[in-house]
Design a protein around this motif. Structure first.
Motif, PDB file in Angstrom:
ATOM      1  N   ASP A  79       1.034  -1.158   0.086  1.00 27.82           N
ATOM      2  CA  ASP A  79      -0.178  -0.095  -0.122  1.00 27.82           C
ATOM      3  C   ASP A  79       0.912   1.124   0.014  1.00 27.82           C
ATOM      4  N   SER A 134       0.405  -3.310   4.490  1.00 30.77           N
ATOM      5  CA  SER A 134      -0.440  -1.916   4.881  1.00 30.77           C
ATOM      6  C   SER A 134      -0.719  -2.096   6.298  1.00 30.77           C
ATOM      7  N   ASN A 142      -5.782  -3.308   5.240  1.00 30.39           N
ATOM      8  CA  ASN A 142      -5.859  -2.319   4.141  1.00 30.39           C
ATOM      9  C   ASN A 142      -4.766  -2.737   2.789  1.00 30.39           C
ATOM     10  N   SER A 145      -5.273   2.094   1.234  1.00 28.72           N
ATOM     11  CA  SER A 145      -6.133   3.179   1.704  1.00 28.72           C
ATOM     12  C   SER A 145      -5.126   3.741   2.872  1.00 28.72           C
ATOM     13  N   ALA A 149      -9.320   2.783   7.429  1.00 24.72           N
ATOM     14  CA  ALA A 149     -10.335   1.659   7.410  1.00 24.72           C
ATOM     15  C   ALA A 149     -11.845   1.868   6.932  1.00 24.72           C
ATOM     16  N   GLY A 157      -9.546  -2.359   0.521  1.00 23.69           N
ATOM     17  CA  GLY A 157      -8.980  -3.234   1.610  1.00 23.69           C
ATOM     18  C   GLY A 157      -9.923  -4.474   1.754  1.00 23.69           C
TER      19      GLY A 157
END
Length: 262
Positions: A79, A134, A142, A145, A149, A157
């Motif tokens: 991520d 992530s 995730n 993002s 969350a 995610g």
């Protein structure tokens, strides 16, 4: 891009045992890294050359030789939305020879990540592990993002709440993961509690491969092996709620049947 050693148990050990068996070792697949597995690894290290110490431990140099000689690979998905974490993770992965998939903020990130995983796999069963990096929480990993969350509803995610909408994406891993492959979620506390267990069971059943995640905070520091391994206890789930040993037996039988057909 991992450290697997004597005393370890779980999907990563099954992965190492499966790779060794695919290269002709008579090792049994039971997911327990005992004296037999250490001896098989040491024998591989002795054959691999390149100055690898025959210490019976799978570290960075030994894993690189396994990738090169067996053709099985790890695919890492990172991520990009937390720049500091991305830098730490990618620095460790690339220094170890990895080429991570970088995910920027988007909706339907799980589908996009799976598209890239399948593209890199080339439709073969040559992937030993798919690993996601992530932030996370109990039952949440995730993908694109950062800390947010709240984007789980946009499928940015992986979450237990929205897993039914992304189950088909994990079913795609059936075609690209090796029989002994696994899925690792590297976010903080992803495997914690009932939510973490439910998410991992869903992934394991959809992918028909084991899934695992840490129960505590995962710092993903670019120090030694920290970026590659879990910190603290790990939740491990096997397809069909099987035990580790039962899954290892299934994989061993599966590999034997594949060889006979070939």
């Amino acid at each position: 891009m991992l450290l697997v050693k004597r005393g370890d148990r779980g999907p990563r050990v099954i992965m190492i045992q499966g790779i060794l068996r695919s290269m002709g070792s008579p090792i049994s697949i039971d997911g327990a890294y005992g004296p037999g597995t250490a001896a098989a690894v040491a024998a591989f290290q002795g054959r691999a050359g390149g100055g690898i110490a025959a210490d019976g431990t799978v570290g960075l140099a030994t894993w690189a030789a396994m990738e090169r000689l067996s053709g099985y690979r790890i695919i890492n998905v990172v991520d990009a939305e937390d720049a500091a974490q991305r830098q730490r993770v990618c620095s460790g992965l690339t220094r170890a020879g990895g080429d991570p998939i970088i995910m920027h903020g988007m909706s339907n990130a799980v589908m996009q990540a799976m598209d890239e995983v399948c593209n890199r796999a080339g439709g073969s069963g040559g992937i030993a592990m798919v690993r996601f990096y992530s932030h996370g929480g109990p039952g949440i990993q995730n993908v694109a993002s950062g800390h947010d969350a709240g984007n789980m509803g946009h499928l940015s995610g992986i979450s237990v709440q929205h897993f039914p909408a992304m189950r088909a994406q994990f079913e795609r891993l059936n075609d690209v993961l090796a029989p002994f492959g696994c899925v690792d979620l590297m976010g903080c506390s992803v495997g914690e509690g009932a939510q973490g267990t439910a998410l991992l069971e869903g992934i394991a059943d959809a992918a028909d491969r084991p899934a695992e995640a840490g129960i505590q905070v995962q710092y993903s520091q670019d120090e030694g092996y920290k970026v590659f391994n879990f910190e603290g206890p790990v939740r491990q789930c096997y397809p069909g709620r099987r035990s580790r040993v039962a899954w290892g037996q299934r994989v061993q039988g599966w590999m034997g049947a594949t060889r006979r057909r070939a």
